[in-house]
Design a protein around this motif. Structure first.
Motif, PDB file in Angstrom:
ATOM      1  N   VAL A 279       0.822  -1.324   0.158  1.00 43.23           N
ATOM      2  CA  VAL A 279      -0.048  -0.052  -0.042  1.00 43.23           C
ATOM      3  C   VAL A 279       0.772   1.178   0.039  1.00 43.23           C
ATOM      4  O   VAL A 279       0.651   2.150  -0.603  1.00 43.23           O
ATOM      5  N   VAL A 280       1.916   1.168   0.740  1.00 41.41           N
ATOM      6  CA  VAL A 280       2.897   2.397   0.946  1.00 41.41           C
ATOM      7  C   VAL A 280       3.634   2.688  -0.397  1.00 41.41           C
ATOM      8  O   VAL A 280       3.714   3.826  -0.813  1.00 41.41           O
ATOM      9  N   ARG A 281       4.081   1.744  -0.933  1.00 39.91           N
ATOM     10  CA  ARG A 281       4.611   1.493  -2.331  1.00 39.91           C
ATOM     11  C   ARG A 281       3.699   2.157  -3.304  1.00 39.91           C
ATOM     12  O   ARG A 281       4.291   3.106  -4.028  1.00 39.91           O
ATOM     13  N   THR A 282       2.542   1.785  -3.323  1.00 40.32           N
ATOM     14  CA  THR A 282       1.637   2.414  -4.268  1.00 40.32           C
ATOM     15  C   THR A 282       1.410   3.895  -3.926  1.00 40.32           C
ATOM     16  O   THR A 282       1.057   4.636  -4.957  1.00 40.32           O
ATOM     17  N   GLU A 283       1.307   4.313  -2.864  1.00 40.73           N
ATOM     18  CA  GLU A 283       1.156   5.641  -2.413  1.00 40.73           C
ATOM     19  C   GLU A 283       2.228   6.624  -2.838  1.00 40.73           C
ATOM     20  O   GLU A 283       2.252   7.662  -3.395  1.00 40.73           O
ATOM     21  N   ALA A 284       3.336   5.946  -2.857  1.00 41.82           N
ATOM     22  CA  ALA A 284       4.528   6.667  -3.349  1.00 41.82           C
ATOM     23  C   ALA A 284       4.842   6.757  -4.701  1.00 41.82           C
ATOM     24  O   ALA A 284       5.234   7.731  -5.125  1.00 41.82           O
ATOM     25  N   GLU A 285       4.253   5.725  -5.322  1.00 44.00           N
ATOM     26  CA  GLU A 285       4.310   5.824  -6.970  1.00 44.00           C
ATOM     27  C   GLU A 285       3.538   6.643  -7.312  1.00 44.00           C
ATOM     28  O   GLU A 285       3.639   7.334  -8.219  1.00 44.00           O
ATOM     29  N   GLY A 286       2.204   7.013  -6.767  1.00 42.17           N
ATOM     30  CA  GLY A 286       1.114   7.988  -7.178  1.00 42.17           C
ATOM     31  C   GLY A 286       1.827   9.356  -7.100  1.00 42.17           C
ATOM     32  O   GLY A 286       1.696  10.329  -7.742  1.00 42.17           O
ATOM     33  N   ALA A 287       2.408   9.502  -5.706  1.00 40.54           N
ATOM     34  CA  ALA A 287       3.137  10.626  -5.655  1.00 40.54           C
ATOM     35  C   ALA A 287       4.280  11.062  -6.794  1.00 40.54           C
ATOM     36  O   ALA A 287       4.427  12.163  -7.276  1.00 40.54           O
ATOM     37  N   ARG A 288       5.034   9.907  -7.130  1.00 43.49           N
ATOM     38  CA  ARG A 288       6.357  10.160  -8.229  1.00 43.49           C
ATOM     39  C   ARG A 288       5.472  10.537  -9.638  1.00 43.49           C
ATOM     40  O   ARG A 288       5.951  11.684 -10.301  1.00 43.49           O
ATOM     41  N   VAL A 289       4.201  10.130  -9.794  1.00 42.38           N
ATOM     42  CA  VAL A 289       3.552  10.254 -11.108  1.00 42.38           C
ATOM     43  C   VAL A 289       2.931  11.959 -11.051  1.00 42.38           C
ATOM     44  O   VAL A 289       3.288  12.509 -11.919  1.00 42.38           O
ATOM     45  N   SER A 290       2.618  11.941  -9.703  1.00 44.57           N
ATOM     46  CA  SER A 290       1.987  13.444  -9.791  1.00 44.57           C
ATOM     47  C   SER A 290       3.069  14.445  -9.889  1.00 44.57           C
ATOM     48  O   SER A 290       2.821  15.521 -10.569  1.00 44.57           O
ATOM     49  N   THR A 291       4.103  14.090  -9.194  1.00 40.81           N
ATOM     50  CA  THR A 291       5.314  15.049  -9.474  1.00 40.81           C
ATOM     51  C   THR A 291       5.840  15.173 -11.008  1.00 40.81           C
ATOM     52  O   THR A 291       6.034  16.301 -11.510  1.00 40.81           O
ATOM     53  N   ARG A 292       5.889  14.091 -11.321  1.00 40.98           N
ATOM     54  CA  ARG A 292       6.187  14.044 -13.150  1.00 40.98           C
ATOM     55  C   ARG A 292       5.202  14.795 -13.850  1.00 40.98           C
ATOM     56  O   ARG A 292       5.512  15.572 -14.977  1.00 40.98           O
ATOM     57  N   ASN A 293       3.883  14.688 -13.451  1.00 43.93           N
ATOM     58  CA  ASN A 293       2.887  15.517 -14.301  1.00 43.93           C
ATOM     59  C   ASN A 293       3.032  17.131 -14.259  1.00 43.93           C
ATOM     60  O   ASN A 293       2.754  17.768 -14.876  1.00 43.93           O
ATOM     61  N   ILE A 294       3.374  17.305 -12.790  1.00 39.75           N
ATOM     62  CA  ILE A 294       3.674  18.783 -12.607  1.00 39.75           C
ATOM     63  C   ILE A 294       4.707  19.387 -13.324  1.00 39.75           C
ATOM     64  O   ILE A 294       4.631  20.371 -14.129  1.00 39.75           O
ATOM     65  N   ARG A 295       5.973  18.522 -13.608  1.00 40.74           N
ATOM     66  CA  ARG A 295       6.852  18.740 -14.462  1.00 40.74           C
ATOM     67  C   ARG A 295       6.470  19.032 -16.043  1.00 40.74           C
ATOM     68  O   ARG A 295       6.863  19.888 -16.627  1.00 40.74           O
ATOM     69  N   ARG A 296       5.636  18.043 -16.265  1.00 43.83           N
ATOM     70  CA  ARG A 296       5.151  18.151 -17.824  1.00 43.83           C
ATOM     71  C   ARG A 296       4.426  19.333 -17.662  1.00 43.83           C
ATOM     72  O   ARG A 296       4.507  20.075 -18.922  1.00 43.83           O
ATOM     73  N   ASP A 297       3.415  19.728 -16.822  1.00 44.25           N
ATOM     74  CA  ASP A 297       2.798  20.990 -16.928  1.00 44.25           C
ATOM     75  C   ASP A 297       3.841  22.187 -17.203  1.00 44.25           C
ATOM     76  O   ASP A 297       3.632  23.128 -17.877  1.00 44.25           O
ATOM     77  N   ALA A 298       4.574  22.151 -16.317  1.00 43.06           N
ATOM     78  CA  ALA A 298       5.595  23.390 -16.444  1.00 43.06           C
ATOM     79  C   ALA A 298       6.380  23.453 -17.661  1.00 43.06           C
ATOM     80  O   ALA A 298       6.435  24.651 -17.946  1.00 43.06           O
ATOM     81  N   ASN A 299       6.847  22.341 -18.139  1.00 41.71           N
ATOM     82  CA  ASN A 299       7.555  22.223 -19.371  1.00 41.71           C
ATOM     83  C   ASN A 299       6.847  22.802 -20.481  1.00 41.71           C
ATOM     84  O   ASN A 299       7.013  23.379 -21.461  1.00 41.71           O
ATOM     85  N   ASN A 300       5.388  22.286 -20.538  1.00 40.94           N
ATOM     86  CA  ASN A 300       4.476  22.852 -21.606  1.00 40.94           C
ATOM     87  C   ASN A 300       4.169  24.284 -21.456  1.00 40.94           C
ATOM     88  O   ASN A 300       4.003  24.957 -22.486  1.00 40.94           O
ATOM     89  N   ASP A 301       4.169  24.842 -20.103  1.00 41.76           N
ATOM     90  CA  ASP A 301       3.989  26.354 -20.044  1.00 41.76           C
ATOM     91  C   ASP A 301       5.316  27.024 -20.547  1.00 41.76           C
ATOM     92  O   ASP A 301       5.263  28.221 -21.140  1.00 41.76           O
ATOM     93  N   LEU A 302       6.503  26.460 -20.487  1.00 44.97           N
ATOM     94  CA  LEU A 302       7.676  27.160 -20.895  1.00 44.97           C
ATOM     95  C   LEU A 302       7.658  26.984 -22.493  1.00 44.97           C
ATOM     96  O   LEU A 302       7.956  28.041 -23.060  1.00 44.97           O
TER      97      LEU A 302
END
Length: 185
Positions: free
Chosen positions: A116-139
């Motif tokens: 369960v904990v590993r799944t939660e952590a992977e969700g946080a990693r994916v969310s962080t990468r999505n934020i990176r993608r949004d920022a790169n699209n804005d750039l």
């Protein structure tokens, strides 16, 4: 412009990390802590409110949470809310105080909690990468609109990548701490 984008990106990544840490705190390790009951809602005169707003929640020892409702009429409702929660706890009423003992974790349950904990952590990693993608699209949009140069865009993407690496490392660190905590008998 790029500084604002970087600041916004970092704020969003920080919120993702905080959300992960909050979720990890809810995963029970066998040790008692008062934050465990924070998300439990109690029916208080027709509206649902958190337990800590209708009762004093404290630790009586390392493995027991003591819950003292402010009103005697709330004892049964608070006990029922704790029993019916998804935490698998079995509270016991002693007069106007509720004692919530933390059961020992079996090896099988520990392994399930680690999944369960590993799944939660992977969700946080994916969310962080999505934020990176949004920022790169804005750039890219800023470059397309000729508001920044290609060099500024490249520097901006490098800075966003550094932020991403930093927050993914924080997620991994939080995961490692929680796994260690779960495996400690």
């Amino acid at each position: 412009m790029i500084a604002d984008l970087k600041k916004d990106t970092e704020t969003r990544m920080q919120k993702t990390l905080e959300a992960l840490k909050t979720d990890l705190m809810k995963v029970r390790t066998g040790r008692a802590h008062t934050g465990l009951l924070d998300h439990i809602q109690v029916d208080y005169y027709g509206s649902l409110v958190p337990v800590n707003q209708v009762a004093n929640v404290s630790l009586s020892d390392a493995r027991t949470i003591a819950v003292q409702p402010y009103e005697k009429t709330m004892v049964g409702k608070v006990e029922k809310a704790i029993r019916d929660s998804d935490l698998g706890l079995n509270p016991a009423t002693n007069g106007d105080q509720i004692r919530v003992p933390m059961p020992m974790l079996t090896e099988e349950r520990r392994k399930d909690l680690i999944k369960v904990v590993r799944t939660e952590a992977e969700g946080a990693r994916v969310s962080t990468r999505n934020i990176r993608r949004d920022a790169n699209n804005d750039l890219k949009n800023l470059l397309k609109d000729k508001e920044i140069s290609e060099d500024e865009e490249r520097r901006g993407q490098e800075e966003v990548q550094k932020l991403t690496d930093k927050y993914i490392a924080e997620v991994d660190k939080a995961l490692a701490e929680k796994e260690k905590e779960l495996l400690t008998v």
